[in-house]
Design a protein around this motif. Sequence first.
Motif, PDB file in Angstrom:
ATOM      1  N   LEU A   1       0.837  -1.136   0.075  1.00 30.07           N
ATOM      2  CA  LEU A   1      -0.026   0.161   0.035  1.00 30.07           C
ATOM      3  C   LEU A   1       0.963   1.048  -0.030  1.00 30.07           C
ATOM      4  CD1 LEU A   1      -2.592  -1.168   2.868  1.00 30.07           C
ATOM      5  CD2 LEU A   1      -2.582  -1.582   0.252  1.00 30.07           C
ATOM      6  N   THR A   2       0.642   2.172  -0.773  1.00 24.85           N
ATOM      7  CA  THR A   2       1.345   3.359  -0.938  1.00 24.85           C
ATOM      8  C   THR A   2       0.461   4.548  -0.834  1.00 24.85           C
ATOM      9  OG1 THR A   2       3.045   2.375  -2.265  1.00 24.85           O
ATOM     10  CG2 THR A   2       3.007   4.630  -2.142  1.00 24.85           C
ATOM     11  N   ASP A   3       0.974   5.598   0.088  1.00 24.98           N
ATOM     12  CA  ASP A   3       0.067   6.723   0.076  1.00 24.98           C
ATOM     13  C   ASP A   3       0.616   7.738  -0.720  1.00 24.98           C
ATOM     14  OD1 ASP A   3      -0.839   9.226   0.970  1.00 24.98           O
ATOM     15  OD2 ASP A   3      -0.172   9.133   2.896  1.00 24.98           O
ATOM     16  N   LEU A   4      -0.058   7.992  -1.814  1.00 19.30           N
ATOM     17  CA  LEU A   4       0.434   8.843  -2.929  1.00 19.30           C
ATOM     18  C   LEU A   4       1.013  10.500  -2.631  1.00 19.30           C
ATOM     19  CD1 LEU A   4      -1.354   7.072  -6.164  1.00 19.30           C
ATOM     20  CD2 LEU A   4       1.043   6.669  -5.220  1.00 19.30           C
ATOM     21  N   THR A   5      -0.007  10.896  -2.005  1.00 18.92           N
ATOM     22  CA  THR A   5       0.019  12.547  -1.851  1.00 18.92           C
ATOM     23  C   THR A   5       0.378  12.777  -0.256  1.00 18.92           C
ATOM     24  OG1 THR A   5      -2.529  12.669  -1.564  1.00 18.92           O
ATOM     25  CG2 THR A   5      -1.572  12.557  -3.514  1.00 18.92           C
TER      26      THR A   5
ATOM     27  N   VAL B   1      -1.530 -16.020  12.667  1.00 13.13           N
ATOM     28  CA  VAL B   1      -0.927 -14.799  11.875  1.00 13.13           C
ATOM     29  C   VAL B   1      -1.930 -14.941  10.507  1.00 13.13           C
ATOM     30  CG1 VAL B   1       0.862 -13.661  10.760  1.00 13.13           C
ATOM     31  CG2 VAL B   1       1.340 -15.353  12.697  1.00 13.13           C
ATOM     32  N   LEU B   2      -2.573 -13.886  10.400  1.00 15.10           N
ATOM     33  CA  LEU B   2      -3.190 -13.536   9.127  1.00 15.10           C
ATOM     34  C   LEU B   2      -2.281 -13.134   8.032  1.00 15.10           C
ATOM     35  CD1 LEU B   2      -6.619 -12.447  10.057  1.00 15.10           C
ATOM     36  CD2 LEU B   2      -6.245 -14.591   9.182  1.00 15.10           C
ATOM     37  N   ALA B   3      -1.322 -11.690   8.454  1.00 14.62           N
ATOM     38  CA  ALA B   3      -0.526 -11.392   7.801  1.00 14.62           C
ATOM     39  C   ALA B   3       0.605 -10.863   8.501  1.00 14.62           C
ATOM     40  CB  ALA B   3      -1.266 -10.004   7.002  1.00 14.62           C
ATOM     41  N   SER B   4       1.794 -10.614   7.871  1.00 17.10           N
ATOM     42  CA  SER B   4       2.868  -9.979   8.630  1.00 17.10           C
ATOM     43  C   SER B   4       3.290  -8.645   7.713  1.00 17.10           C
ATOM     44  CB  SER B   4       4.021 -10.959   8.565  1.00 17.10           C
ATOM     45  OG  SER B   4       4.342 -11.435   7.463  1.00 17.10           O
ATOM     46  N   VAL B   5       3.892  -7.818   8.617  1.00 17.57           N
ATOM     47  CA  VAL B   5       4.312  -6.428   7.941  1.00 17.57           C
ATOM     48  C   VAL B   5       5.867  -6.617   7.686  1.00 17.57           C
ATOM     49  CG1 VAL B   5       4.634  -4.147   8.292  1.00 17.57           C
ATOM     50  CG2 VAL B   5       2.783  -5.036   9.558  1.00 17.57           C
ATOM     51  N   THR B   6       5.992  -6.764   6.433  1.00 23.44           N
ATOM     52  CA  THR B   6       7.811  -7.105   5.759  1.00 23.44           C
ATOM     53  C   THR B   6       8.370  -5.637   5.596  1.00 23.44           C
ATOM     54  OG1 THR B   6       6.858  -7.348   3.826  1.00 23.44           O
ATOM     55  CG2 THR B   6       6.910  -9.411   4.897  1.00 23.44           C
ATOM     56  N   ALA B   7       7.542  -4.564   5.241  1.00 29.21           N
ATOM     57  CA  ALA B   7       8.576  -3.430   5.020  1.00 29.21           C
ATOM     58  C   ALA B   7       7.573  -2.201   5.275  1.00 29.21           C
ATOM     59  CB  ALA B   7       9.006  -3.425   3.581  1.00 29.21           C
ATOM     60  N   ASP B   8       8.135  -1.044   5.844  1.00 29.78           N
ATOM     61  CA  ASP B   8       7.314   0.168   6.050  1.00 29.78           C
ATOM     62  C   ASP B   8       8.366   1.335   5.922  1.00 29.78           C
ATOM     63  OD1 ASP B   8       5.435   2.008   7.345  1.00 29.78           O
ATOM     64  OD2 ASP B   8       5.865   1.394   9.469  1.00 29.78           O
ATOM     65  N   THR B   9       7.967   2.377   5.106  1.00 25.04           N
ATOM     66  CA  THR B   9       8.735   3.462   5.082  1.00 25.04           C
ATOM     67  C   THR B   9       7.907   4.627   5.708  1.00 25.04           C
ATOM     68  OG1 THR B   9       7.784   4.112   3.003  1.00 25.04           O
ATOM     69  CG2 THR B   9       9.742   2.545   3.003  1.00 25.04           C
ATOM     70  N   SER B  10       6.814   4.323   6.156  1.00 26.30           N
ATOM     71  CA  SER B  10       5.763   5.506   6.716  1.00 26.30           C
ATOM     72  C   SER B  10       5.991   5.644   8.317  1.00 26.30           C
ATOM     73  CB  SER B  10       4.171   5.266   6.432  1.00 26.30           C
ATOM     74  OG  SER B  10       3.548   5.939   7.186  1.00 26.30           O
TER      75      SER B  10
ATOM     76  N   VAL C   1       3.704  11.187   7.324  1.00 29.24           N
ATOM     77  CA  VAL C   1       4.970  11.514   6.659  1.00 29.24           C
ATOM     78  C   VAL C   1       5.023  12.361   5.408  1.00 29.24           C
ATOM     79  CG1 VAL C   1       5.936   9.577   8.347  1.00 29.24           C
ATOM     80  CG2 VAL C   1       5.780   9.335   6.017  1.00 29.24           C
ATOM     81  N   GLY C   2       4.028  12.294   4.773  1.00 27.89           N
ATOM     82  CA  GLY C   2       3.952  12.918   3.433  1.00 27.89           C
ATOM     83  C   GLY C   2       3.803  11.711   2.356  1.00 27.89           C
ATOM     84  N   PRO C   3       4.108  12.427   0.968  1.00 27.51           N
ATOM     85  CA  PRO C   3       3.865  11.749  -0.034  1.00 27.51           C
ATOM     86  C   PRO C   3       4.835  10.475  -0.163  1.00 27.51           C
ATOM     87  CG  PRO C   3       3.824  13.787  -0.699  1.00 27.51           C
ATOM     88  CD  PRO C   3       4.255  13.862   0.711  1.00 27.51           C
ATOM     89  N   GLY C   4       4.324   9.310  -0.593  1.00 28.73           N
ATOM     90  CA  GLY C   4       5.148   8.312  -0.888  1.00 28.73           C
ATOM     91  C   GLY C   4       5.315   7.143   0.086  1.00 28.73           C
ATOM     92  N   GLY C   5       5.016   7.419   1.420  1.00 24.91           N
ATOM     93  CA  GLY C   5       5.007   6.324   2.500  1.00 24.91           C
ATOM     94  C   GLY C   5       4.400   4.867   1.754  1.00 24.91           C
ATOM     95  N   SER C   6       4.946   3.945   2.131  1.00 26.88           N
ATOM     96  CA  SER C   6       4.365   2.784   1.787  1.00 26.88           C
ATOM     97  C   SER C   6       4.452   1.773   3.056  1.00 26.88           C
ATOM     98  CB  SER C   6       4.970   2.302   0.593  1.00 26.88           C
ATOM     99  OG  SER C   6       6.329   1.570   0.956  1.00 26.88           O
ATOM    100  N   VAL C   7       3.804   0.592   3.021  1.00 32.98           N
ATOM    101  CA  VAL C   7       3.633  -0.503   3.913  1.00 32.98           C
ATOM    102  C   VAL C   7       3.438  -1.630   2.993  1.00 32.98           C
ATOM    103  CG1 VAL C   7       1.261  -0.316   4.321  1.00 32.98           C
ATOM    104  CG2 VAL C   7       2.885  -1.434   5.984  1.00 32.98           C
ATOM    105  N   THR C   8       4.230  -2.863   3.244  1.00 35.08           N
ATOM    106  CA  THR C   8       4.082  -4.123   2.648  1.00 35.08           C
ATOM    107  C   THR C   8       3.599  -5.306   3.396  1.00 35.08           C
ATOM    108  OG1 THR C   8       5.804  -3.327   0.728  1.00 35.08           O
ATOM    109  CG2 THR C   8       5.052  -5.737   1.086  1.00 35.08           C
TER     110      THR C   8
END
Length: 274
Positions: free
Chosen positions: A66-70, A116-125, A198-205
């Motif tokens: 998921l990516t927050d574009l703006t 576990v239903l899902a795990s968070v593998t990456a996070d830039t937000s 945090v602003g545009p472009g933050g993502s979580v996988t």
Amino acid sequence: MATATTHGARDHARAQEGNRADAMPVVPASAWPDPPCAAGHLVWAETVAGGGSTHRVLARGTELRLTDLTGDACAHLLLFAADRPWERLNTADTVKVQWNAYLGEHRLLLSGQGRVLASVTADTSGRHDALCGTSTLVRNSRRYGDGSPQSGSPAGRELFKLAAAKNGLSARDLPPSLSFFQGVTVREDGTLEFTGSVGPGGSVTLRAEQDVTVLLANVPHPLDPRTAYVSGPLEVLAWRAAPTAPGDPLWEATPEGRRAFLNTAGFLASRGIA
């Protein structure tokens, strides 16, 4: 008018083929211009408008970014075991079992069965929330004048109801949700502080550790202090990958997480899945 007859309406509809809006699914997903995975592995590519929602069933091992574009998106998330909707995301257990109220990389999204239903593998937000849930019809009607799904200020729970119905679920199946990209922290006195984006472009996988039904509502966070209904586009990409396995650092990160993975693996093994 051209659409006053059945034939006219059909011709008008067919004339739209090939046209694209900024926020809509890409079909097939492989047509996405810049996939984050190997060619042919992308299974879901969509941009969800502010005030919009989406849903999909994902296979075990699928990664979802998921990516927050703006900088103004807020992705409210619900997860259900795909063939067992009574096993669903439990935000209280997600927080309690991991001794942490804050979502982020290496956190697990747990069901009420301790799996576990899902795990968070990456996070830039780093700006997320596991405490407040999503907005409601009553709250949005009071704050913005309307909270119905067809309005200009739809509530997250109302959008979840629509997405749930398309997956054979009803309002009684909807538990509290998690929110990504608009943060909340707990002050020393126990009150909540909205920290925003945090602003545009933050993502979580996320990585699906079971076959899961995903419901997403992209609406303002309930604690967002802005008087206007502000909600930016959300990019959704998912691709085939592999589930977390024993020996993976995520599997071994904590005793509580390891137990949840073992619970999951044992359950799947008994069904002949893993």
